[in-house]
Design a protein around this motif. Structure first.
Motif, PDB file in Angstrom:
ATOM      1  N   THR A  37     -55.445  -8.711  33.919  1.00 30.44           N
ATOM      2  CA  THR A  37     -56.397  -9.818  33.912  1.00 30.44           C
ATOM      3  C   THR A  37     -57.656  -9.466  34.700  1.00 30.44           C
ATOM      4  O   THR A  37     -58.718 -10.019  34.440  1.00 30.44           O
ATOM      5  CB  THR A  37     -55.761 -11.097  34.482  1.00 30.44           C
ATOM      6  OG1 THR A  37     -55.259 -10.839  35.788  1.00 30.44           O
ATOM      7  CG2 THR A  37     -54.651 -11.598  33.595  1.00 30.44           C
ATOM      8  N   LYS A  40     -60.187  -7.678  32.420  1.00 32.99           N
ATOM      9  CA  LYS A  40     -60.789  -8.639  31.496  1.00 32.99           C
ATOM     10  C   LYS A  40     -61.892  -9.435  32.187  1.00 32.99           C
ATOM     11  O   LYS A  40     -62.939  -9.693  31.605  1.00 32.99           O
ATOM     12  CB  LYS A  40     -59.718  -9.575  30.934  1.00 32.99           C
ATOM     13  CG  LYS A  40     -58.770  -8.865  29.986  1.00 32.99           C
ATOM     14  CD  LYS A  40     -57.716  -9.794  29.455  1.00 32.99           C
ATOM     15  CE  LYS A  40     -56.791  -9.054  28.501  1.00 32.99           C
ATOM     16  NZ  LYS A  40     -55.854  -9.972  27.862  1.00 32.99           N
ATOM     17  N   SER A  41     -61.666  -9.812  33.446  1.00 31.12           N
ATOM     18  CA  SER A  41     -62.697 -10.518  34.201  1.00 31.12           C
ATOM     19  C   SER A  41     -63.889  -9.616  34.493  1.00 31.12           C
ATOM     20  O   SER A  41     -65.035 -10.066  34.454  1.00 31.12           O
ATOM     21  CB  SER A  41     -62.126 -11.043  35.524  1.00 31.12           C
ATOM     22  OG  SER A  41     -61.233 -12.096  35.295  1.00 31.12           O
ATOM     23  N   GLU A  44     -66.125  -9.386  31.627  1.00 31.97           N
ATOM     24  CA  GLU A  44     -66.909 -10.619  31.487  1.00 31.97           C
ATOM     25  C   GLU A  44     -67.937 -10.771  32.601  1.00 31.97           C
ATOM     26  O   GLU A  44     -68.567 -11.805  32.732  1.00 31.97           O
ATOM     27  CB  GLU A  44     -65.981 -11.838  31.493  1.00 31.97           C
ATOM     28  CG  GLU A  44     -65.149 -11.973  30.249  1.00 31.97           C
ATOM     29  CD  GLU A  44     -64.253 -13.200  30.283  1.00 31.97           C
ATOM     30  OE1 GLU A  44     -64.127 -13.839  31.354  1.00 31.97           O
ATOM     31  OE2 GLU A  44     -63.674 -13.522  29.239  1.00 31.97           O
ATOM     32  N   TYR A  71     -59.204 -14.643  35.551  1.00 32.08           N
ATOM     33  CA  TYR A  71     -59.476 -14.660  34.114  1.00 32.08           C
ATOM     34  C   TYR A  71     -59.216 -16.066  33.592  1.00 32.08           C
ATOM     35  O   TYR A  71     -58.155 -16.652  33.840  1.00 32.08           O
ATOM     36  CB  TYR A  71     -58.592 -13.623  33.421  1.00 32.08           C
ATOM     37  CG  TYR A  71     -58.840 -13.472  31.951  1.00 32.08           C
ATOM     38  CD1 TYR A  71     -60.099 -13.130  31.479  1.00 32.08           C
ATOM     39  CD2 TYR A  71     -57.822 -13.647  31.034  1.00 32.08           C
ATOM     40  CE1 TYR A  71     -60.336 -12.974  30.135  1.00 32.08           C
ATOM     41  CE2 TYR A  71     -58.041 -13.482  29.681  1.00 32.08           C
ATOM     42  CZ  TYR A  71     -59.306 -13.156  29.237  1.00 32.08           C
ATOM     43  OH  TYR A  71     -59.536 -13.010  27.891  1.00 32.08           O
ATOM     44  N   LEU A  72     -60.193 -16.624  32.881  1.00 28.25           N
ATOM     45  CA  LEU A  72     -60.101 -18.024  32.455  1.00 28.25           C
ATOM     46  C   LEU A  72     -58.929 -18.280  31.516  1.00 28.25           C
ATOM     47  O   LEU A  72     -58.286 -19.331  31.581  1.00 28.25           O
ATOM     48  CB  LEU A  72     -61.406 -18.454  31.783  1.00 28.25           C
ATOM     49  CG  LEU A  72     -62.630 -18.471  32.697  1.00 28.25           C
ATOM     50  CD1 LEU A  72     -63.886 -18.822  31.908  1.00 28.25           C
ATOM     51  CD2 LEU A  72     -62.424 -19.446  33.844  1.00 28.25           C
ATOM     52  N   GLN A  73     -58.617 -17.333  30.633  1.00 31.91           N
ATOM     53  CA  GLN A  73     -57.508 -17.520  29.713  1.00 31.91           C
ATOM     54  C   GLN A  73     -56.202 -16.967  30.284  1.00 31.91           C
ATOM     55  O   GLN A  73     -55.207 -16.874  29.580  1.00 31.91           O
ATOM     56  CB  GLN A  73     -57.794 -16.835  28.366  1.00 31.91           C
ATOM     57  CG  GLN A  73     -58.809 -17.548  27.496  1.00 31.91           C
ATOM     58  CD  GLN A  73     -60.239 -17.308  27.947  1.00 31.91           C
ATOM     59  OE1 GLN A  73     -60.557 -16.249  28.460  1.00 31.91           O
ATOM     60  NE2 GLN A  73     -61.099 -18.296  27.752  1.00 31.91           N
ATOM     61  N   ASN A  75     -52.766 -16.786  32.686  1.00 32.82           N
ATOM     62  CA  ASN A  75     -51.702 -17.766  32.876  1.00 32.82           C
ATOM     63  C   ASN A  75     -51.169 -17.660  34.300  1.00 32.82           C
ATOM     64  O   ASN A  75     -51.893 -17.310  35.212  1.00 32.82           O
ATOM     65  CB  ASN A  75     -50.607 -17.552  31.825  1.00 32.82           C
ATOM     66  CG  ASN A  75     -50.092 -16.119  31.849  1.00 32.82           C
ATOM     67  OD1 ASN A  75     -50.328 -15.379  32.790  1.00 32.82           O
ATOM     68  ND2 ASN A  75     -49.382 -15.734  30.804  1.00 32.82           N
ATOM     69  N   ASN A  78     -51.906 -14.554  36.639  1.00 29.75           N
ATOM     70  CA  ASN A  78     -53.272 -14.206  36.996  1.00 29.75           C
ATOM     71  C   ASN A  78     -53.299 -13.535  38.361  1.00 29.75           C
ATOM     72  O   ASN A  78     -52.402 -13.711  39.177  1.00 29.75           O
ATOM     73  CB  ASN A  78     -54.150 -15.454  37.005  1.00 29.75           C
ATOM     74  CG  ASN A  78     -55.441 -15.255  36.237  1.00 29.75           C
ATOM     75  OD1 ASN A  78     -55.916 -14.132  36.095  1.00 29.75           O
ATOM     76  ND2 ASN A  78     -56.002 -16.342  35.758  1.00 29.75           N
TER      77      ASN A  78
END
Length: 155
Positions: A37, A40-41, A44, A71-73, A75, A78
């Motif tokens: 995660t 992914k952040s 972004e 990360y916003l998506q 779970n 994270n």
């Protein structure tokens, strides 16, 4: 098939304050150990380097006090935004960094984070702190250069 336009030197995050507060003596490129995660952040651009620094502990370089937002998506698995992250450097580079930081007033700061061949890299700099008068002098030089550029552009 459309090829992606890869911009050279496209930084995901920069530490502009580091160049203002420190004189950068030398730089190193290091990989960062990230979880799923976290990368992914980072992609972004949800990373803050402002108060970050690097410490050498037990022969390893550790990136500390750098925030990678959750990360916003993500779970329940994270990541912790402020956890310490290991940097991937060669042993010779780590020993060189350790030797340089033994001097008083020398620290290691992250300058920017970018992607290189799909891997997150951080540019770290060996830095010496500036005094207040040095900072004012840097601002004065930058303003003078801006005036010169403006004058040349108008002619």
């Amino acid at each position: 098939m459309v090829k992606k336009n890869k911009a050279k030197d496209s930084a995901l995050a920069q530490n502009k304050k580091a160049r203002h507060d420190y004189s950068i003596l030398s730089t190193f490129e290091a990989g960062i150990v990230l979880t799923g995660t976290e990368i992914k952040s980072v992609r972004e651009r949800r990373i803050t380097l402002r108060d970050g620094f690097v410490q050498i502990r037990r022969g390893e370089a550790i990136l500390m006090n750098v925030q990678i937002s959750e990360y916003l998506q993500g779970n329940q698995f994270n990541h912790d935004p402020f956890r310490n992250r290991k940097l991937l450097l060669h042993k010779k580079e780590i020993l060189k960094l350790q030797e340089e930081t033994k001097n008083k007033g020398i620290t290691i700061v992250p300058l920017k984070v970018y992607l290189k061949d799909g891997f997150a890299k951080v540019l770290i700099g060996v830095a010496k702190g500036k005094h207040e008068y040095d900072k004012r002098e840097s601002l004065k030089k930058r303003d003078q250069q801006r005036e010169i550029d403006r004058a040349l552009k108008n002619h």
